[in-house]
Design an enzyme around this catalytic site. Structure first.
Site, PDB file in Angstrom:
ATOM      1  N   ARG A   1     -59.378  18.429  -8.714  1.00  0.00           N
ATOM      2  CA  ARG A   1     -58.858  19.702  -9.232  1.00  0.00           C
ATOM      3  C   ARG A   1     -59.708  20.181 -10.394  1.00  0.00           C
ATOM      4  NH1 ARG A   1     -53.171  18.049 -10.936  1.00  0.00           N
ATOM      5  NH2 ARG A   1     -53.023  20.171 -11.767  1.00  0.00           N
TER       6      ARG A   1
ATOM      7  N   HIS B   1     -40.283  13.541 -20.455  1.00  0.00           N
ATOM      8  CA  HIS B   1     -41.700  13.901 -20.318  1.00  0.00           C
ATOM      9  C   HIS B   1     -41.958  15.210 -21.058  1.00  0.00           C
ATOM     10  CE1 HIS B   1     -45.699  14.339 -18.659  1.00  0.00           C
ATOM     11  NE2 HIS B   1     -45.407  15.607 -18.465  1.00  0.00           N
TER      12      HIS B   1
ATOM     13  N   ASP C   1     -53.128  10.350  -7.883  1.00  0.00           N
ATOM     14  CA  ASP C   1     -53.163  11.448  -8.857  1.00  0.00           C
ATOM     15  C   ASP C   1     -54.499  11.499  -9.581  1.00  0.00           C
ATOM     16  OD1 ASP C   1     -52.169  13.564 -10.584  1.00  0.00           O
ATOM     17  OD2 ASP C   1     -52.279  12.033 -12.137  1.00  0.00           O
TER      18      ASP C   1
ATOM     19  N   LYS D   1     -46.272  10.314 -11.164  1.00  0.00           N
ATOM     20  CA  LYS D   1     -46.354   9.240 -12.159  1.00  0.00           C
ATOM     21  C   LYS D   1     -44.977   8.932 -12.727  1.00  0.00           C
ATOM     22  CE  LYS D   1     -49.540  11.781 -14.001  1.00  0.00           C
ATOM     23  NZ  LYS D   1     -50.591  12.482 -14.709  1.00  0.00           N
TER      24      LYS D   1
HETATM   25  N1  URA Z   1     -50.392  16.665 -16.796  1.00  0.00           N
HETATM   26  C1  URA Z   1     -50.550  15.912 -15.682  1.00  0.00           C
HETATM   27  O1  URA Z   1     -50.257  14.733 -15.680  1.00  0.00           O
HETATM   28  N2  URA Z   1     -51.059  16.516 -14.587  1.00  0.00           N
HETATM   29  C2  URA Z   1     -51.397  17.814 -14.542  1.00  0.00           C
HETATM   30  O2  URA Z   1     -51.819  18.284 -13.530  1.00  0.00           O
HETATM   31  C3  URA Z   1     -51.216  18.572 -15.711  1.00  0.00           C
HETATM   32  C4  URA Z   1     -50.707  17.968 -16.824  1.00  0.00           C
END
Ligand code: URA
Length: 407
Positions: free
Chosen positions: A141, A55, A134, A160
């Protein structure tokens, strides 16, 4: 409306509390676990190959996933990779792959696993069924200004990644002016938090902090980055792109038990790049996902820009710095990125033939080419693009690409 406001307040309060007070590693792991379980979990239990993924927190010219997935697969790992789209100045692997004619990023979980079983890797986009909590939390957020919180970022990324099922996770945490984490301290804190949560939830992890003050490679955009990735998979390509491809894939193969140590891994992976085995896996993955792999031998089959405008060097000397953030903004304005998730991108837009720090240039020599649908759009950005490259009388010290390794 009242219901909506009450709902937002109910959910936003704990988020604000986390933002201001932080969370312990145990709390972060618990939140991540709950978010991961809010949707489908992909499982590779009983598979003959070890599973691993990488990632990246994202940057300019970061096409590494395009090489790392097939290279790791060529080395013997199974690589389930679920990638995101670009937003703002940061590019996304999914947009890059979608510049390949026919390539389908929206496979079902069954098809995703079938491609991995047949080819060794598959790169697709996030489905609505993967960690759906998320998406909701991120939206909240976003409107409450609480995105930059290490525990919340950790839970968002990891929910994720963990749902995707890989046993090993390697993180490329970018650090610098064009990165999500600008300071070394913040980048290190995020890398440690991601690794800790991964381990707490039963995965093997490693993280590298890598430089994102300057772009990676000589291209930034979508189709142009695919073309550069293919060059790298042919054993050529820019040295920085190759170096990070090898370093990150080596972390994956060592943790996955394919190679005994990082040195041996790098040697073997270099052989797989130079011998064309990684390229072959990439070719098969593209075909398995509906893409036309003929662009690999004939890059003119990728989307082509209407115009390519050279940016001349204002003076002779040595390239001392290429500002990744400024290049990212130029790509955005050329049409190669999006400012809102609903924006359409031009897959052919971007920057190529970009000079790199340390190279000598003579006055008038191109520092890069600006690629756009029409010449006027590119010409309007020439001055801005030229200002992104600093030219000095003396060569700069060597660039520190790999800043730190968090084991
Ligand atoms: N990438 C993500 O998937 N989530 C975040 O909060 C910040 C970067």
């Amino acid at each position: 409306r009242d219901k909506l406001v009450t709902g937002v307040q109910t959910c936003a309060l704990p988020i604000l509390a986390i933002f201001f007070r932080g969370m312990t590693p145990e709390e972060t792991a618990a939140l991540t676990d709950a978010m991961m379980r809010s949707g489908d979990l992909v499982s590779f239990e009983g598979w003959p190959r070890p599973t691993a993924d990488k990632h990246s927190t994202g940057g300019i010219g970061d096409k590494l996933s395009l090489m790392i997935a097939p290279l790791a697969a060529a080395a013997g790992l199974a690589v389930p990779m679920i990638s995101g789209r670009g937003l703002g100045i940061t590019g996304g692997t999914l947009d890059k792959l979608e510049s390949i004619p026919g390539y389908d990023t929206r496979l079902s979980v069954e098809a995703f696993k079938r491609v991995i079983a047949e080819v060794g890797c598959s790169v697709i986009g996030q489905t609505d069924r993967l960690a759906p909590a998320d998406k909701k939390l991120y939206a909240l957020r976003d409107v409450t200004g609480t995105v930059p919180s290490i525990p919340l970022i950790t839970a968002s990324i990891m929910s994720k990644k963990l749902a995707e099922g890989a046993e090993t996770l390697v993180f490329d945490v970018k650090c610098g002016r064009a990165a999500f984490m600008r300071s070394r301290g913040d980048a290190r804190a995020l890398a440690e938090s991601l690794s800790r949560v991964g381990r707490a939830l039963g995965r093997k992890t490693a993280a590298l902090l890598t430089d994102m003050d300057q772009p990676l490679g000589r291209t930034a955009g979508n189709a142009v980055e695919v073309a550069e990735a293919v060059e790298t998979l042919k054993g050529a390509g820019p040295a920085d792109t190759r170096e990070l491809t090898l370093a990150l894939t080596a972390e994956m193969t060592v943790l996955g038990g394919v190679h005994p140590d990082l040195d041996a891994a790098q040697r073997e992976l270099a052989r797989l790049l130079d011998g064309g085995q990684a390229l072959e896996v990439f070719r098969r993955m593209v075909a398995a996902q509906g893409g036309d792999p003929r662009f690999i031998d004939d890059p003119s089959r990728l989307p082509q820009p209407g115009a390519a405008v050279a940016v001349p060097a204002p003076q002779s000397g040595f390239v001392s710095f290429v500002d990744a953030e400024a290049i990212g903004r130029v790509v955005l304005q050329l049409g190669g990125g999006r400012t809102a998730t609903t924006d359409m991108i031009d897959p052919a837009a971007g920057v190529d033939r970009l000079v790199q720090a340390g190279e000598p240039v003579t006055k008038g020599q191109p520092l890069m080419r600006l690629l756009a649908q029409d010449a006027s759009r590119a010409e309007a950005l020439v001055a801005r693009a030229a200002a992104a490259v600093a030219v000095a009388a003396e060569p700069p010290p060597a660039r520190d690409l790999l800043l730190e390794r968090i084991a």
